[in-house]
Scaffold this motif. Structure first.
Motif, mmCIF file in Angstrom:
data_model
loop_
_atom_site.group_PDB
_atom_site.id
_atom_site.type_symbol
_atom_site.label_atom_id
_atom_site.label_comp_id
_atom_site.label_asym_id
_atom_site.label_seq_id
_atom_site.Cartn_x
_atom_site.Cartn_y
_atom_site.Cartn_z
ATOM 1 N N SER A 194 5.140 5.877 -4.976
ATOM 2 C CA SER A 194 5.420 6.328 -6.443
ATOM 3 C C SER A 194 5.009 5.093 -7.268
ATOM 4 O O SER A 194 4.815 5.961 -8.730
ATOM 5 N N ASP A 195 4.130 4.725 -7.088
ATOM 6 C CA ASP A 195 3.505 3.504 -7.744
ATOM 7 C C ASP A 195 2.568 2.587 -7.489
ATOM 8 O O ASP A 195 2.474 2.402 -6.625
ATOM 9 N N ILE B 105 5.072 2.712 -1.325
ATOM 10 C CA ILE B 105 4.951 3.681 -0.787
ATOM 11 C C ILE B 105 6.513 3.342 -0.016
ATOM 12 O O ILE B 105 7.111 2.574 0.713
ATOM 13 N N ASP B 106 7.051 4.637 0.077
ATOM 14 C CA ASP B 106 8.754 4.656 0.204
ATOM 15 C C ASP B 106 9.740 3.368 0.111
ATOM 16 O O ASP B 106 9.949 3.290 1.426
ATOM 17 N N GLY B 107 9.477 2.345 -1.061
ATOM 18 C CA GLY B 107 10.055 1.817 -1.542
ATOM 19 C C GLY B 107 9.489 0.355 -0.901
ATOM 20 O O GLY B 107 10.299 -0.668 -1.712
ATOM 21 N N PHE C 142 1.565 2.365 -12.429
ATOM 22 C CA PHE C 142 1.175 2.912 -13.302
ATOM 23 C C PHE C 142 2.810 3.533 -12.545
ATOM 24 O O PHE C 142 2.677 3.511 -10.754
ATOM 25 N N ARG C 143 2.985 4.238 -13.243
ATOM 26 C CA ARG C 143 4.308 4.808 -12.568
ATOM 27 C C ARG C 143 3.504 6.526 -11.812
ATOM 28 O O ARG C 143 3.012 7.451 -12.645
ATOM 29 N N THR D 187 16.878 0.995 -10.064
ATOM 30 C CA THR D 187 16.214 1.786 -10.055
ATOM 31 C C THR D 187 15.163 2.559 -9.271
ATOM 32 O O THR D 187 14.814 0.843 -8.103
ATOM 33 N N GLY D 188 15.227 3.662 -8.932
ATOM 34 C CA GLY D 188 14.612 4.317 -7.575
ATOM 35 C C GLY D 188 14.961 4.508 -6.635
ATOM 36 O O GLY D 188 14.574 4.492 -4.947
ATOM 37 N N SER D 189 15.899 4.578 -6.846
ATOM 38 C CA SER D 189 17.362 4.327 -5.565
ATOM 39 C C SER D 189 17.323 5.983 -5.243
ATOM 40 O O SER D 189 18.051 6.669 -4.638
#
Length: 567
Positions: free
Chosen positions: A199-200, A216-218, A283-284, A325-327
């Motif tokens: 994701s980033d 990856i996966d948080g 990067f997002r 954020t990101g949940s």
């Protein structure tokens, strides 16, 4: 001739016209490029359609995925990486005097002939997409510093900054064969991130190197180490992509770009901040090709699913989704809007950023530079005769007031808020200055959520937990199915983490009479939560425990993202 049979099938399927065919043949004669390349570059036929049709008429095998293949060592030794990348050719198997080679352009025969001479063996072609071939080449030619040495091969220090001044609008990150080394390096980083579902991307400078990290996966993972001498050129290339100021190194900057991966497109949101060792880049990644999840796919229990189904039937009120954020808050909101999307309702959203396109929903992008804030946009939305509104985030009292007034005047409003649990969202509105009677009369539910990683299905295995371990999430031995739980042992598929993909755990607080009385009395969040649990409202940790029992996730994951339910 196979080329004419190919055109015949493509015309029959409505993908080409007679004029298109003539145009492609003329360009083939003038440019010398293969028909497959011309069809893709002109956008007449997508890569997958082309390969499937070619497979059907020629009988050449087509492999949608090359993840189970390995490049033969002899191929890596005899064929330079640049040759493999330039022609998108990679061996997937070898036999005495024969190499099975994957190609995405089977009509371009000359590179195959050159490869045959280089290997002194026959070539048997198979079909695969450019993305899969690039990924296999990256794995096969992995070198000492995570493949970075090969990317920077032949570049001198004083040439670094000469390599970054190219335009990058929706650049294809698979097209790295004839690019400058710095561009190849950055494109390969972005491509690898997309393939691993990151994701980033973090480019973090240190004293003597730059570390590339993927979320990856948080969870953040170190993926590559890049020499310090490349740092300035790499950062400058990022800024060119994001249309940022290359000369400004002392202030934070934001930018955006779009890249293509084959037929798909990915949006990049770029942020740079100055640090002691140079500028740090994040990067997002927002994959436009990813489908919006439905309510059935986001991890709701039966009771939670029924509750949200009832909420979308309300004619007015405000529903808040909370979490850090990101949940996954936006995913939940999109799934909810998709459920209620119909011809009878006018649904409008105001977001920052618009992450996915929703069919038949009017979506507005916030632009603070142009004065289009959440508050200003909301006022305009109310003049658009909406039935349902989604506000990306309540950031201030002005946005909160307008959202609540909209809810009180016959609109159903969905929004997000940054709080730790559902009860805290109620008190947060009071803290920013909203009167208790307005909160009590407008709010109909609060959904709190977190994301937990799912156990990798490829390496999932049973184990017997201990009682103290179970007690941490309020479970007992008698709660278990056959006395076992599950854990991922780690494999290549999940990068040896034991986890793959994520789901959400929820805490949904309906705002009934009891909560309204507590709001009017300005009762604290902990007391609101304790009273809700007594009434049978499950907390996030309880929902996580249910997913542990179902074999979806682990105790460690639930403990990582939730707090204990304190009275």
């Amino acid at each position: 001739m196979i080329k004419h049979r190919l055109f015949k099938v493509l015309k029959k399927r409505g993908l080409l016209t007679a004029e298109n065919v003539e145009e492609c043949l003329n360009e083939e004669n003038e440019s010398g490029h293969s028909i497959g390349r011309i069809l893709r570059e002109k956008g007449y036929v997508g890569e997958l359609d082309f390969l499937r049709v070619y497979h059907k008429i020629s009988g050449v095998p087509f492999f949608p995925s090359l993840s189970d293949f390995h490049v033969p060592e002899e191929f890596v030794r005899l064929v330079p990486a640049q040759v493999a990348r330039s022609h998108n050719l990679v061996a997937v198997r070898e036999a005495p005097g024969l190499y099975v080679v994957a190609t995405c352009d089977p009509l371009d025969v000359y590179p195959m002939d050159d490869l045959s001479s280089m290997l002194e063996a026959e070539i048997e072609p198979v079909l695969a997409t450019k993305a899969e071939i690039t990924q296999l080449i990256n794995r096969g030619y992995q070198k000492s510093v995570d493949g970075v040495d090969e990317m920077l091969e032949g570049i001198e220090d004083d040439e670094m900054l000469m390599q970054v001044d190219m335009e990058a609008d929706a650049e294809d990150v698979l097209d790295i064969a004839n690019k400058a080394p710095i561009i190849r390096l950055l494109n390969s980083i972005i491509f690898e991130a997309i393939k691993t579902r990151a994701s980033d991307i973090h480019l973090q400078p240190f004293t003597d190197s730059v570390v590339v990290r993927f979320r990856i996966d948080g969870i953040l993972y170190n993926m590559k180490t890049i020499p310090k001498k490349v740092q300035d050129a790499l950062i400058s290339r990022v800024k060119v992509m994001g249309k940022m100021d290359i000369a400004e190194r002392r202030l934070p900057q934001d930018g955006r770009a779009a890249v293509r991966v084959g037929d798909g497109e990915v949006d990049l949101r770029i942020s740079s901040v100055p640090t002691a060792f140079g500028e740090r880049i994040v990067f997002r990644l927002l994959d436009k090709t990813q489908e919006v999840f439905s309510l059935e796919e986001i991890g709701l229990s039966t009771s939670h699913f029924e509750l949200i189904n009832r909420l979308v039937g309300y004619s007015h009120g405000i529903v808040l989704v909370t979490g850090p954020t990101g949940s996954g808050k936006t995913t939940t909101l999109y799934a909810t809007l998709t459920r209620m999307n119909s011809q009878e309702k006018n649904i409008i959203t105001i977001e920052d950023p618009i992450e996915y396109q929703l069919p038949a929903v009017s979506q507005i992008q916030v632009s603070n530079k142009k004065g289009l804030t959440f508050a200003a946009g909301l006022r305009s939305l109310l003049r658009q005769d909406p039935d349902v509104m989604m506000v990306g985030e309540i950031r201030d009292i002005e946005t909160a007031r307008i959202s609540i007034q909209a809810a009180l005047t016959g609109h159903l409003v969905f929004s997000t808020l940054h709080t730790n649990d559902a009860a805290s969202a109620v008190t947060r509105l009071l803290d920013i200055g909203i009167e208790p009677y307005l909160v009590a009369s407008s709010l109909i539910a609060v959904i709190a959520q977190r994301l937990v990683r799912l156990i990798c299905p490829d390496c999932k295995s049973e184990y017997e937990p201990t009682e103290p371990e179970l007690a941490e999430i309020n479970l007992q031995m008698e709660d278990l199915h056959d006395g076992v739980l599950w854990v991922g042992m780690g494999c290549d598929t999940c990068l040896n983490t034991g986890y793959q993909k994520r789901t959400a755990i929820y805490e949904i607080l309906p705002i009934g009479d009891e909560v309204r009385r507590q709001v009017i009395a300005r009762v604290g969040a902990s007391k609101i939560k304790a009273a809700a649990i007594e009434r049978g409202v499950p907390s996030m940790r309880m929902d996580g425990a249910r997913k542990v029992l179902d074999g979806q996730t682990t105790i460690e994951e639930v403990l990582r993202v939730t707090q204990a339910d304190l009275a």
